[in-house]
Design a protein around this motif. Structure first.
Motif, mmCIF file in Angstrom:
data_model
loop_
_atom_site.group_PDB
_atom_site.id
_atom_site.type_symbol
_atom_site.label_atom_id
_atom_site.label_comp_id
_atom_site.label_asym_id
_atom_site.label_seq_id
_atom_site.Cartn_x
_atom_site.Cartn_y
_atom_site.Cartn_z
ATOM 1 N N LEU A 47 0.833 -1.209 0.000
ATOM 2 C CA LEU A 47 0.000 0.000 0.000
ATOM 3 C C LEU A 47 0.863 1.253 0.000
ATOM 4 C CD1 LEU A 47 -2.800 1.290 0.127
ATOM 5 C CD2 LEU A 47 -2.698 1.071 2.626
ATOM 6 N N ARG A 48 1.878 1.231 0.811
ATOM 7 C CA ARG A 48 2.774 2.389 0.918
ATOM 8 C C ARG A 48 3.477 2.677 -0.412
ATOM 9 N NH1 ARG A 48 7.853 2.358 5.055
ATOM 10 N NH2 ARG A 48 8.639 4.424 4.604
ATOM 11 N N ALA A 49 4.032 1.649 -1.033
ATOM 12 C CA ALA A 49 4.740 1.836 -2.312
ATOM 13 C C ALA A 49 3.785 2.220 -3.434
ATOM 14 C CB ALA A 49 5.502 0.563 -2.674
ATOM 15 N N GLY A 50 2.546 1.701 -3.366
ATOM 16 C CA GLY A 50 1.568 1.985 -4.406
ATOM 17 C C GLY A 50 1.161 3.441 -4.485
ATOM 18 N N LEU A 51 1.437 4.209 -3.455
ATOM 19 C CA LEU A 51 1.172 5.650 -3.507
ATOM 20 C C LEU A 51 2.130 6.354 -4.461
ATOM 21 C CD1 LEU A 51 0.649 6.291 0.304
ATOM 22 C CD2 LEU A 51 -1.129 6.205 -1.458
ATOM 23 N N LEU A 52 3.297 5.727 -4.700
ATOM 24 C CA LEU A 52 4.337 6.354 -5.519
ATOM 25 C C LEU A 52 4.637 5.621 -6.820
ATOM 26 C CD1 LEU A 52 6.842 7.088 -2.619
ATOM 27 C CD2 LEU A 52 5.222 8.685 -3.672
ATOM 28 N N PHE A 53 4.478 4.272 -6.809
ATOM 29 C CA PHE A 53 4.873 3.453 -7.958
ATOM 30 C C PHE A 53 3.789 2.426 -8.250
ATOM 31 C CE2 PHE A 53 8.613 4.325 -5.268
ATOM 32 C CZ PHE A 53 9.344 5.135 -6.137
ATOM 33 N N SER A 54 3.817 1.888 -9.436
ATOM 34 C CA SER A 54 2.941 0.778 -9.781
ATOM 35 C C SER A 54 3.528 -0.488 -9.166
ATOM 36 C CB SER A 54 2.848 0.647 -11.309
ATOM 37 O OG SER A 54 1.967 -0.375 -11.650
ATOM 38 N N VAL A 55 2.778 -1.134 -8.264
ATOM 39 C CA VAL A 55 3.279 -2.300 -7.543
ATOM 40 C C VAL A 55 2.232 -3.408 -7.513
ATOM 41 C CG1 VAL A 55 4.879 -0.997 -6.075
ATOM 42 C CG2 VAL A 55 2.532 -1.374 -5.307
ATOM 43 N N GLY A 56 2.712 -4.622 -7.283
ATOM 44 C CA GLY A 56 1.843 -5.774 -7.124
ATOM 45 C C GLY A 56 1.902 -6.689 -8.326
ATOM 46 N N ILE A 57 2.132 -7.967 -8.053
ATOM 47 C CA ILE A 57 2.125 -8.957 -9.126
ATOM 48 C C ILE A 57 1.132 -10.065 -8.810
ATOM 49 C CG2 ILE A 57 4.473 -8.524 -9.928
ATOM 50 C CD1 ILE A 57 5.368 -10.950 -8.272
ATOM 51 N N GLY A 58 0.431 -9.942 -7.699
ATOM 52 C CA GLY A 58 -0.538 -10.951 -7.278
ATOM 53 C C GLY A 58 -1.954 -10.455 -7.452
ATOM 54 N N ASP A 59 -2.788 -10.765 -6.470
ATOM 55 C CA ASP A 59 -4.199 -10.413 -6.536
ATOM 56 C C ASP A 59 -4.480 -8.953 -6.224
ATOM 57 O OD1 ASP A 59 -4.736 -13.039 -7.144
ATOM 58 O OD2 ASP A 59 -5.270 -13.597 -5.099
ATOM 59 N N VAL A 60 -3.534 -8.260 -5.606
ATOM 60 C CA VAL A 60 -3.703 -6.844 -5.281
ATOM 61 C C VAL A 60 -2.631 -6.054 -6.012
ATOM 62 C CG1 VAL A 60 -3.749 -5.127 -3.429
ATOM 63 C CG2 VAL A 60 -4.639 -7.434 -3.003
ATOM 64 N N ARG A 61 -3.086 -5.060 -6.767
ATOM 65 C CA ARG A 61 -2.165 -4.198 -7.518
ATOM 66 C C ARG A 61 -2.553 -2.749 -7.261
ATOM 67 N NH1 ARG A 61 -1.489 -7.838 -12.962
ATOM 68 N NH2 ARG A 61 -1.204 -9.770 -11.789
ATOM 69 N N ILE A 62 -1.544 -1.941 -7.004
ATOM 70 C CA ILE A 62 -1.796 -0.547 -6.651
ATOM 71 C C ILE A 62 -0.876 0.333 -7.484
ATOM 72 C CG2 ILE A 62 -1.852 1.130 -4.754
ATOM 73 C CD1 ILE A 62 -2.149 -1.293 -2.844
ATOM 74 N N ARG A 63 -1.432 1.445 -7.970
ATOM 75 C CA ARG A 63 -0.617 2.359 -8.765
ATOM 76 C C ARG A 63 -1.096 3.785 -8.569
ATOM 77 N NH1 ARG A 63 -3.621 3.533 -13.525
ATOM 78 N NH2 ARG A 63 -5.233 1.979 -13.893
ATOM 79 N N PRO A 64 -0.173 4.713 -8.671
ATOM 80 C CA PRO A 64 -0.575 6.114 -8.556
ATOM 81 C C PRO A 64 -1.374 6.543 -9.789
ATOM 82 C CG PRO A 64 1.775 5.954 -9.001
ATOM 83 C CD PRO A 64 1.262 4.556 -8.851
ATOM 84 N N HIS A 65 -2.187 7.533 -9.597
ATOM 85 C CA HIS A 65 -3.008 8.144 -10.638
ATOM 86 C C HIS A 65 -2.807 9.649 -10.473
ATOM 87 C CE1 HIS A 65 -6.805 9.838 -12.187
ATOM 88 N NE2 HIS A 65 -6.841 8.778 -12.982
ATOM 89 N N PRO A 66 -2.927 10.442 -11.535
ATOM 90 C CA PRO A 66 -2.690 11.890 -11.380
ATOM 91 C C PRO A 66 -3.514 12.548 -10.263
ATOM 92 C CG PRO A 66 -2.845 11.340 -13.700
ATOM 93 C CD PRO A 66 -3.188 10.079 -12.933
ATOM 94 N N PHE A 67 -4.684 11.987 -9.932
ATOM 95 C CA PHE A 67 -5.524 12.590 -8.903
ATOM 96 C C PHE A 67 -5.699 11.708 -7.675
ATOM 97 C CE2 PHE A 67 -6.969 14.197 -13.035
ATOM 98 C CZ PHE A 67 -6.607 15.533 -12.870
ATOM 99 N N GLY A 68 -4.993 10.592 -7.630
ATOM 100 C CA GLY A 68 -5.148 9.689 -6.494
ATOM 101 C C GLY A 68 -4.404 8.389 -6.693
#
Length: 157
Positions: free
Chosen positions: A68-89
């Motif tokens: 979750l922490r890294a997903g605020l800055l970078f595209s992360v996750g290779i499993g069932d949960v993937r998180i990535r920054p967006h210009p507005f969130g």
């Protein structure tokens, strides 16, 4: 954006909960979903995201605090949960048996949540909060041995 913060006392520390509203991006029109981000210092490596909508059962996803922490800055996750920054969130993608769901989240509640988890359990100090020794002892004792230990403890008290 809805943001509610609360701390729920537990016997071994306090559960950190930050509630916010996510937008389900897969729907024709954005559907609002309540998300409770929860952190238990006794399980310092993981966070829980409890998703709920009126009239449906809640669904809980458990994943790494670091993800979750890294997903605020970078595209992360290779499993069932993937998180990535967006210009507005932030975009949170969940892969499940029915397909893929993507949610938009404003960053402020997630930043607050991560900050509060790091205040409770500083980065790199997780092993000091996780009762690994007692978990391993219970595991190696097995079910019969654990029951005997608890019977002995009850008879001594």
């Amino acid at each position: 954006m809805t943001l509610n913060s609360q701390e729920v006392d537990q016997s071994f520390g306090s559960l950190i909960v930050v509630s916010t509203t996510l937008t389900l991006l897969d729907a024709d029109q954005g559907v609002s979903v309540t998300a409770d981000f929860q952190y238990n210092p006794q399980e310092p490596y993981t966070v829980q995201m409890v998703l709920s909508m009126p009239g449906t059962p809640s669904v809980t996803w458990v994943f790494s605090r670091d993800l979750l922490r890294a997903g605020l800055l970078f595209s992360v996750g290779i499993g069932d949960v993937r998180i990535r920054p967006h210009p507005f969130g932030v975009i949170i993608g969940l892969i499940h048996p029915s397909g893929i769901s993507q949610f938009f989240a404003f960053p402020e509640p997630l930043i607050e949540f991560i900050g509060r988890t790091l205040s409770a359990v500083p980065d790199g100090q997780e092993e000091n909060f996780y009762p690994l020794d007692s978990h391993l002892a219970a595991f190696f004792a097995g079910p019969a041995r654990s029951a005997e230990s608890s019977d002995e403890a009850n008879s001594e008290g």
